[in-house]
Scaffold this active site. Structure first.
Site, short mmCIF file in Angstrom:
data_model
loop_
_atom_site.label_atom_id
_atom_site.label_comp_id
_atom_site.label_asym_id
_atom_site.label_seq_id
_atom_site.Cartn_x
_atom_site.Cartn_y
_atom_site.Cartn_z
CE LYS A 21 -3.71 -0.52 2.52
NZ LYS A 21 -4.31 -0.71 3.85
NE ARG A 90 -5.04 3.54 3.95
CZ ARG A 90 -5.12 3.91 2.67
NH1 ARG A 90 -4.56 5.06 2.25
NH2 ARG A 90 -5.72 3.13 1.81
N GLY A 99 -6.01 -11.13 8.56
CA GLY A 99 -5.58 -11.26 9.94
C GLY A 99 -4.74 -10.08 10.41
CG MET A 101 -5.13 -3.41 13.58
SD MET A 101 -4.35 -2.01 14.35
CE MET A 101 -4.63 -0.77 13.11
NE ARG A 334 -5.71 -4.25 -3.94
CZ ARG A 334 -6.34 -4.57 -2.84
NH1 ARG A 334 -5.66 -4.83 -1.76
NH2 ARG A 334 -7.64 -4.62 -2.79
CG HIS A 450 -11.34 -35.13 6.08
ND1 HIS A 450 -12.37 -35.73 5.38
CD2 HIS A 450 -10.37 -36.06 6.19
CE1 HIS A 450 -12.03 -36.98 5.11
NE2 HIS A 450 -10.81 -37.20 5.58
CB SER A 781 10.81 -42.22 -15.28
OG SER A 781 9.60 -41.53 -15.08
CB CYS A 849 5.90 -40.79 -14.55
SG CYS A 849 6.74 -42.05 -13.60
CE1 TYR A 869 9.16 -38.43 -19.13
CE2 TYR A 869 11.36 -38.58 -20.09
CZ TYR A 869 10.32 -39.16 -19.39
OH TYR A 869 10.41 -40.45 -18.94
P1 ADP Z 1 -7.63 -2.00 3.33
O1 ADP Z 1 -6.24 -2.49 3.35
O2 ADP Z 1 -8.58 -2.86 4.08
O3 ADP Z 1 -8.09 -1.62 1.96
P2 ADP Z 1 -7.28 0.82 3.82
O4 ADP Z 1 -6.11 1.25 4.60
O5 ADP Z 1 -7.17 0.97 2.36
O6 ADP Z 1 -7.62 -0.67 4.24
O7 ADP Z 1 -8.49 1.66 4.38
C1 ADP Z 1 -9.80 1.24 4.63
C2 ADP Z 1 -10.78 2.22 3.99
O8 ADP Z 1 -10.56 3.54 4.47
C3 ADP Z 1 -10.63 2.30 2.49
O9 ADP Z 1 -11.88 2.45 1.92
C4 ADP Z 1 -9.80 3.54 2.30
O10 ADP Z 1 -10.02 4.10 1.05
C5 ADP Z 1 -10.29 4.43 3.42
N1 ADP Z 1 -9.27 5.38 3.84
C6 ADP Z 1 -8.03 5.08 4.26
N2 ADP Z 1 -7.33 6.20 4.54
C7 ADP Z 1 -8.16 7.23 4.31
C8 ADP Z 1 -8.02 8.65 4.40
N3 ADP Z 1 -6.88 9.21 4.78
N4 ADP Z 1 -9.08 9.41 4.07
C9 ADP Z 1 -10.24 8.84 3.68
N5 ADP Z 1 -10.43 7.52 3.57
C10 ADP Z 1 -9.41 6.72 3.87
MG MG Z 2 -7.81 -0.27 0.88
#
Ligand code: ADP
Ligand code: MG
Ligand code: MG
Length: 894
Positions: A21, A90, A99, A101, A334, A450, A781, A849, A869
């Site tokens: 990110k 973020r 998992g 945060m 991304r 399973h 093989s 094989c 192969y």
């Molecule tokens: P994720 O990895 O789950 O996508 P993000 O860090 O992208 O988490 O953020 C979760 C949400 O909050 C997303 O919709 C993102 O666009 C929004 N968001 C994150 N930072 C800001 C910000 N500075 N201002 C407004 N919206 C934000």
């Molecule tokens: Mg996001």
């Protein structure tokens, strides 16, 4: 060491340091796109924190410096003054990881600054909405308070106010909600919600660091083989507000359709919304195209930016954006996920647009995606009666009647019905039912349960973990959340690629990609769609560049012919055991029961012409290409009646004094041949050495078949393969005998035969003494199935059904070593054997094989160790071809 980078300092290639990110936020900033100011705390800082349990001393000062600069630039101070600065904190590791945060928005709001924000924005409601969001997110993700406590309270507030959705809550409602949320925080933690902005920020940063070691994140990494020591980055980003009224909003978009790959305007937008609201389903979103009506200026600018991004990344991108009172802000981008079909289409579209070359295109698709495209699927046009959606655990489309236990599955399948085995979860006792079923449906367990593991191993469709379904095993019925009831015997359709479960029969259509491989669709002619054309182009390119040849595991002329249509360049494994089953089983009994040499020869003589005909058929189907025939491998008792069954039969006839002498003899033979552990018993070359004449008969059959093919003007290329060799002496004895027989046939028929003789390498000892074994072998093989069993000490049938699910769940391995070759263990032996075998005999031909030959990751390994192969089941040949091409143009990992 520098721990903090402003967005303007990084770029997209710094994912190791800045996380995905952060690196992409920096790249967008560099491109001059409207990204709110911010900075990224590096993964290095996280690593230092995790190692010492404390933030590195320099970090605090660096964060302060970057925050100051940001405050300067914006003319605001974090959580202070008449126009307070707010930020989001973020998480963002190199690989996106469940998992980790969640993001916290609106950091900096307090009882004081909420008033200032409201006054400054001229919108009190907005300020209180932001504040209640902060306490909710902070409480849940930083303070670890049960999220439902907040959700339930919010629902109550909506109900009390008669509000249809969150936007209908008034300022007084929201103020009350803030009071209630603060109370939840106090009750859960014994402390007040922190009012100091910088303390909020620091706590959130620390929580992101800590979340790296959360149990879900650790488990995910263990399974995916992501190193535990990478750490995560943390992004601090100035807030922009999509919840400032109807001229604001949040959205997500793709630069092209992630389902079909087509270019166009794809995305969702929600007015007066913040962050995740747009994907959380709290209100109805509008499609991105509708934004044009709402805010043409932002819409046009967004489309322009999307084009810039796609040209820059040379790939489909997904983005998150927010509009604040008519101003567009970019919050994330991304390279986007896509369906298998879209991956192939997009890769070739980008070549046509001149953005990437063919080599790059080959890296944009993979064998797993191709395999997905080869499953039959439900007719997209047909309207299925959707019951529920679960986890897509094993791909394919299956239709059958619901049955609720293994016994019913076996019984109804035997009567010719197609069945779907429905269980809460499966265990080893369900194995028979799973084998009999078309598909498996469970309401518990995930991708490593399973049911999922065993179904994938068997190539059966499976949907698991459909929690909305209540499975009542006693009452033999399923009840959906909406109260729909499915009784035993009702028809179900399950889609293992999407996880969808339908009532009734949904029509299944064959895969157009398979139709193409079968030669029934011409990629250049009309009925072919752009998907088939894209697959054809990338397959042709892979074929041009690959070094590995691809052969098929095929036992019949029919299989061989299909394999050839799929692009096989020979047969790498013909298992001769099927030729001893069915009507011929009786002949094997004669062989086992023979008491004199004459009886034994008679039994073998009867088998010879049958074997010869089998081989003729194969050699004809693969004319001009190598055909590796493995001499009989399984223990003989596999061809005899079951011990218990036979004992009962003999006991019954005995008691009636009508004993059949033949049965008694057979029983003695079966008892004599009974083994505690047949996998490690009298089988393979051991059998050939102990039952005189057995291997000789098979060699003679192959030699005569080859002579016949020559006489018919064919080009037979037989290869005799000896299974389960552990030492060169075994091979020498078989070889001497084989050479004598071939010479006899050559003389009798007046021809020269091109028959080579080699061995499987499937025991650790064979791999370790491969230098000696190569003295007597024209080829090796690698039998990686048995090699995996013997290296790990696993009996596959036992371990997969009993404890593999537990092993996968504990993360001991991410995929079964029977699916993807265990490079460190089994692979090390393969490497050793390749090296010492070629040292003895530089022209030694090397192949593999066993199903690993068609597994994408394993193919890369076999390419890298220098095999000639791979051989796999006919259906996996295209996957192996594609991956062999990708391996040949491998690029350094990004
Ligand atoms: P994720 O990895 O789950 O996508 P993000 O860090 O992208 O988490 O953020 C979760 C949400 O909050 C997303 O919709 C993102 O666009 C929004 N968001 C994150 N930072 C800001 C910000 N500075 N201002 C407004 N919206 C934000
Ligand atoms: Mg996001
Ligand atoms: Mg074997």
């Amino acid at each position: 060491m520098k721990f903090v980078y402003a967005f303007s300092e990084g770029n997209k290639d710094l994912k190791d340091l800045l996380g995905g990110k952060g690196a992409n936020l920096a790249e967008m900033t560099r491109l001059g796109l409207p990204v709110p100011p911010g900075f990224t705390i590096t993964t290095e800082a996280c690593r230092a924190y995790l190692a010492s349990g404390d933030e590195p001393a320099a970090l605090r000062a660096e964060v302060s410096a970057h925050l100051d600069a940001m405050e300067q630039r914006m003319g605001k101070k974090l959580g202070e003054g008449r126009d307070p600065l707010l930020v989001s904190v973020r998480s963002g590791a190199k690989f996106s990881m469940p998992g980790m945060m969640d993001t916290v928005l609106n950091i900096g709001l307090s009882d004081v600054s909420v008033e200032a924000l409201g006054a400054c924005a001229g919108d009190e409601r907005f300020a209180w909405d932001s504040y209640r969001r902060l306490i909710q997110m902070f409480g849940k993700t930083v303070l670890g308070i049960e999220g439902d406590l907040f959700e339930d309270r919010l629902e109550e507030a909506k109900r009390a106010a008669g509000a249809a959705s969150d936007v209908d809550l008034t300022t007084p409602d929201l103020k009350q909600l803030v009071t209630d949320f603060k109370k939840i925080v106090r009750e859960a933690t014994g402390q007040d919600f922190p009012q100091e902005p910088r303390e909020q920020m620091d706590l959130a940063i620390r929580a992101v660091f800590d979340s790296w070691n959360g149990s879900r994140a650790r488990l995910y990494r263990r399974q995916e083989r992501i190193p535990h020591d990478l750490g995560t980055a943390v992004n601090i980003c100035a807030m922009v507000f999509g919840n400032l009224g109807p001229d604001s909003g949040s959205g997500v978009a793709f630069t092209r359709d992630p389902a079909s790959g087509r270019q166009g305007v794809y995305g969702d937008y929600l007015a007066n919304a913040q962050g995740e609201d747009v994907v959380a389903g709290i209100r109805n979103t509008v499609s991105l195209a509708d934004l044009e009506q709402l805010d043409k200026t932002s819409y046009d600018q967004l489309l322009q930016i999307m084009e810039t991004l796609e040209t820059h990344y040379k790939d489909l991108c997904d983005i998150e954006f927010t509009i604040e009172r008519g101003t567009l802000w970019m919050l994330q981008t991304r390279v986007g996920k896509r369906t298998a079909a879209a991956a192939f289409r997009i890769a070739t579209q980008l070549v046509d647009q001149g953005l990437i070359d063919e080599t790059e295109a080959l890296h944009r698709v993979n064998g797993a995606q191709l395999a997905q495209l080869m499953f039959p699927h439900f007719d997209g046009e047909a309207e299925g009666d959707l019951l529920a959606t679960g986890i897509a655990a094993s791909p394919g489309a299956a239709v059958g009647v619901a049955v609720f236990d293994s016994e019913a599955a076996v019984r109804r399948a035997a009567a010719g019905e197609k069945v779907i085995l429905v269980r809460r979860e499966t265990n080893p006792d369900d194995l028979d039912g799973m084998i009999a079923a078309e598909g498996i449906l469970t309401c518990r367990g995930g991708k490593t349960s399973h049911a999922a593991v065993v179904a994938r191993g068997m190539g059966k469709t499976c949907v698991c973990g459909v929690e909305e379904l209540d499975v009542d095993l006693k009452g033999r019925r399923i009840t959906t959340g909406d109260g729909v009831v499915i009784e035993e015997g009702d028809t179900l359709s399950i889609d293992g690629t999407s996880g969808k479960v339908y009532r009734g029969e949904v029509p299944v259509v064959p895969s157009p990609v398979v139709e193409y491989f079968e030669g029934r669709i011409d990629p250049r002619a009309e009925p072919a769609d752009d998907l088939v054309r894209a697959v054809h182009r990338l397959m042709s390119y892979a074929d041009r560049v690959r070094r590995l040849r691809v052969r098929a595991n095929a036992d019949t002329g029919e299989d061989a012919a299909r394999a050839r249509r799929f692009g096989a360049q020979g047969i790498g494994l013909c298992r001769t055991e099927h030729m001893f089953l069915g009507d011929r089983r009786e002949l094997v009994e004669h062989l086992v029961l023979a008491e004199t040499d004459a009886e034994q020869s008679a039994a073998l003589d009867a088998l010879l012409p049958l074997q010869r005909a089998d081989f003729q058929e194969l050699l004809e189907a693969m004319d001009g290409l190598p055909v590796t025939v493995r001499l009989l491998d399984p223990p003989l008792h596999e061809f005899l009646p079951d011990l218990t069954e036979l004992s009962v039969r003999v006991a019954l006839t005995d008691s009636r004094q009508e004993t059949e002498e033949k049965d008694t003899r057979l029983l003695h033979a079966v008892e004599r041949l009974h083994e505690q552990n047949p996998m490690l018993g009298l089988r393979g070359v051991r059998l050939g050495l102990v039952i005189p004449g057995l291997f000789s008969m098979q060699v003679r059959a192959l030699a005569e078949a080859a002579a016949d093919r020559l006489a018919a003007g064919g080009d037979p290329r037989g290869e005799i393969m000896i299974p389960l060799v552990g030492t060169v002496q075994e091979l020498e004895i078989v070889r001497e005998d084989a050479e004598r027989i071939i010479a006899e046939v050559e003389q009798a028929r007046g021809v020269v035969l091109e028959l080579t003789l080699g061995t499987m390498i499937e025991l650790p000892r064979a791999a370790l003494t491969a230098g000696q074994i190569a003295e007597s072998a024209d080829f090796f093989s690698f039998g990686t199935n048995d090699l995996t069993q013997t290296v790990w000490g696993f009996s596959r049938d036992d371990v997969e059904a009993s404890f593999f699910a537990a092993y996968l769940e504990k993360g001991i391995f991410g995929t079964s070593p029977f699916e993807t070759i265990d490079v460190d263990g089994v692979g090390a032996l393969v490497r050793t054997a390749v090296r010492s075998g070629r040292a003895t005999r530089p022209d030694l031909k090397l192949g593999v094989c066993g199903e690993h030959g068609g597994d994408p990751e394993s193919v890369h390994f076999f390419h890298e160790v220098g095999l000639d192969y791979v051989s796999c089941s006919p259906f996996r040949i295209p996957v192996a071809r594609l991956e062999a091409g990708r391996a040949a143009v491998a690029r350094p990992p990004v």
